[in-house]
Scaffold this motif. Sequence first.
Motif, PDB file in Angstrom:
ATOM      1  N   THR A 166      -6.606   4.605  10.166  1.00  0.00           N
ATOM      2  CA  THR A 166      -7.842   4.377   9.428  1.00  0.00           C
ATOM      3  C   THR A 166      -7.551   4.249   7.947  1.00  0.00           C
ATOM      4  O   THR A 166      -6.844   5.072   7.365  1.00  0.00           O
ATOM      5  CB  THR A 166      -8.836   5.527   9.664  1.00  0.00           C
ATOM      6  N   GLY A 167      -8.095   3.220   7.325  1.00  0.00           N
ATOM      7  CA  GLY A 167      -7.903   3.016   5.898  1.00  0.00           C
ATOM      8  C   GLY A 167      -8.727   3.976   5.071  1.00  0.00           C
ATOM      9  O   GLY A 167      -9.777   4.476   5.502  1.00  0.00           O
ATOM     10  N   ASP A 168      -8.246   4.246   3.852  1.00  0.00           N
ATOM     11  CA  ASP A 168      -8.953   5.187   2.988  1.00  0.00           C
ATOM     12  C   ASP A 168     -10.330   4.665   2.593  1.00  0.00           C
ATOM     13  O   ASP A 168     -11.313   5.405   2.607  1.00  0.00           O
ATOM     14  CB  ASP A 168      -8.122   5.457   1.730  1.00  0.00           C
ATOM     15  N   ALA A 169     -10.406   3.400   2.230  1.00  0.00           N
ATOM     16  CA  ALA A 169     -11.665   2.853   1.746  1.00  0.00           C
ATOM     17  C   ALA A 169     -12.741   2.818   2.818  1.00  0.00           C
ATOM     18  O   ALA A 169     -13.934   2.814   2.503  1.00  0.00           O
ATOM     19  CB  ALA A 169     -11.442   1.444   1.204  1.00  0.00           C
ATOM     20  N   SER A 170     -12.367   2.827   4.089  1.00  0.00           N
ATOM     21  CA  SER A 170     -13.361   2.762   5.162  1.00  0.00           C
ATOM     22  C   SER A 170     -14.161   4.045   5.290  1.00  0.00           C
ATOM     23  O   SER A 170     -15.205   4.061   5.952  1.00  0.00           O
ATOM     24  CB  SER A 170     -12.672   2.455   6.495  1.00  0.00           C
TER      25      SER A 170
ATOM     26  N   ALA B 230      -5.043   3.519  -4.142  1.00  0.00           N
ATOM     27  CA  ALA B 230      -5.195   3.128  -2.739  1.00  0.00           C
ATOM     28  C   ALA B 230      -6.606   2.629  -2.442  1.00  0.00           C
ATOM     29  O   ALA B 230      -6.813   1.922  -1.451  1.00  0.00           O
ATOM     30  CB  ALA B 230      -4.849   4.307  -1.830  1.00  0.00           C
ATOM     31  N   TYR B 231      -7.570   2.996  -3.265  1.00  0.00           N
ATOM     32  CA  TYR B 231      -8.953   2.581  -3.058  1.00  0.00           C
ATOM     33  C   TYR B 231      -9.313   1.335  -3.868  1.00  0.00           C
ATOM     34  O   TYR B 231     -10.466   0.901  -3.846  1.00  0.00           O
ATOM     35  CB  TYR B 231      -9.909   3.719  -3.450  1.00  0.00           C
TER      36      TYR B 231
ATOM     37  N   VAL C 230     -13.987   4.704 -11.397  1.00  0.00           N
ATOM     38  CA  VAL C 230     -12.719   4.805 -12.127  1.00  0.00           C
ATOM     39  C   VAL C 230     -11.596   4.753 -11.100  1.00  0.00           C
ATOM     40  O   VAL C 230     -11.280   5.754 -10.449  1.00  0.00           O
ATOM     41  CB  VAL C 230     -12.643   6.097 -12.954  1.00  0.00           C
ATOM     42  N   ILE C 231     -11.021   3.566 -10.931  1.00  0.00           N
ATOM     43  CA  ILE C 231      -9.903   3.357 -10.014  1.00  0.00           C
ATOM     44  C   ILE C 231      -8.874   2.488 -10.736  1.00  0.00           C
ATOM     45  O   ILE C 231      -9.229   1.426 -11.252  1.00  0.00           O
ATOM     46  CB  ILE C 231     -10.353   2.656  -8.717  1.00  0.00           C
ATOM     47  N   PRO C 232      -7.629   2.920 -10.811  1.00  0.00           N
ATOM     48  CA  PRO C 232      -6.633   2.079 -11.497  1.00  0.00           C
ATOM     49  C   PRO C 232      -6.353   0.813 -10.697  1.00  0.00           C
ATOM     50  O   PRO C 232      -5.974   0.881  -9.525  1.00  0.00           O
ATOM     51  CB  PRO C 232      -5.398   2.985 -11.562  1.00  0.00           C
ATOM     52  N   PRO C 233      -6.532  -0.358 -11.286  1.00  0.00           N
ATOM     53  CA  PRO C 233      -6.224  -1.596 -10.568  1.00  0.00           C
ATOM     54  C   PRO C 233      -4.723  -1.776 -10.406  1.00  0.00           C
ATOM     55  O   PRO C 233      -3.919  -1.147 -11.091  1.00  0.00           O
ATOM     56  CB  PRO C 233      -6.832  -2.680 -11.465  1.00  0.00           C
ATOM     57  N   ARG C 234      -4.362  -2.649  -9.495  1.00  0.00           N
ATOM     58  CA  ARG C 234      -2.951  -2.921  -9.256  1.00  0.00           C
ATOM     59  C   ARG C 234      -2.318  -3.574 -10.481  1.00  0.00           C
ATOM     60  O   ARG C 234      -3.004  -4.159 -11.313  1.00  0.00           O
ATOM     61  CB  ARG C 234      -2.785  -3.820  -8.032  1.00  0.00           C
TER      62      ARG C 234
END
Length: 328
Positions: A185-189, A206-207, A226-230
């Motif tokens: 299962t993915g984290d964002a799900s 990861a999100y 607040v999520i660091p982009p790739r």
Amino acid sequence: MPHKHNAARRHHIGKMKFKVTNWAEYEAALRRRGSLTVWITPEALIGWAAPRRRTRGGQPLYSDLAIETTLMLGMVFGLRLRQSEGLLSSVLDMMGLDLPVPDHTTLSRRARTWKPLSKSNDRQPVADGPVHVLIDSTGLKVYGAGQWLEEKHGVKSRRSWRKLHLAVDADSGEIIAHSLTDQETGDASQLEPLLDQIDQFTADGAYDGYPTYDAVLRHSAGARVVIPPRSNAVERPNVQASCQRDDHISSMQADGRLKWQTSTGYGKRALIETAMGRYKGIIGPRLHARSFRSQQTEAAIGVTILNRMLACGRPKSVRCEAPTAATK
């Protein structure tokens, strides 16, 4: 600062030091965590018997609260089902209470059908208004031989692991939501079952992605994500939900990742790492139940234990003043 950005001069950077300002209260709270009265509450004893069933079928003897109390008592003191049964039986005898004790087979069977209370008394009162939510996941080993069998005999183990998703209140440190899934299962799900009324959502890379932004903003339109982009992320101005992500990308490109972390308060994400460390340190890094439904019950009771320990008292630490730099 991350170690990789200061590898050449790491020995010149002093380690931050903190001191606990309420040590007397915190020490009393640590002792109180070992008290049986914390885990065997009067509410549990009053609601020990199961409510009368009005439909066809056998009448259960124990309520879900009684099953939860027994499982919680065993998990706190690191006991298995038979030992939990014996400990609770001796405690009730010393209390002079004539209450039946669930046997280990009943505990194992009822753990697969246990349902948490709709409103837990362990939750700390939350002020009106939105909260700052931190979300992350960690892996829990499944009971069995696992990696040792593969390394020792070269046999590929069929054992898997579970993924525990946690949502933590950044202000109180309380776990406000959780879910246990399989390793695929993915984290964002798992955002939908974890989200509550929020004003800021913080997670690790990861999100990152437009589905995460869409899910958060669909739940709380005014939330700040607040999520660091790739590192190779590019702006997409035509996508309406990506405006905050585009701001993060442009800010990193202009000022760098470290300044972005300071300006957005991304450092608070360390609190959820602390919560996951508390779970693995106190509850354990592996699940002992065999069935997936019982494993979900085990994880839910583990989260309840951590919140009840936090309700006993938590330390208030302040950062000490940095020492003067030593001369060469």
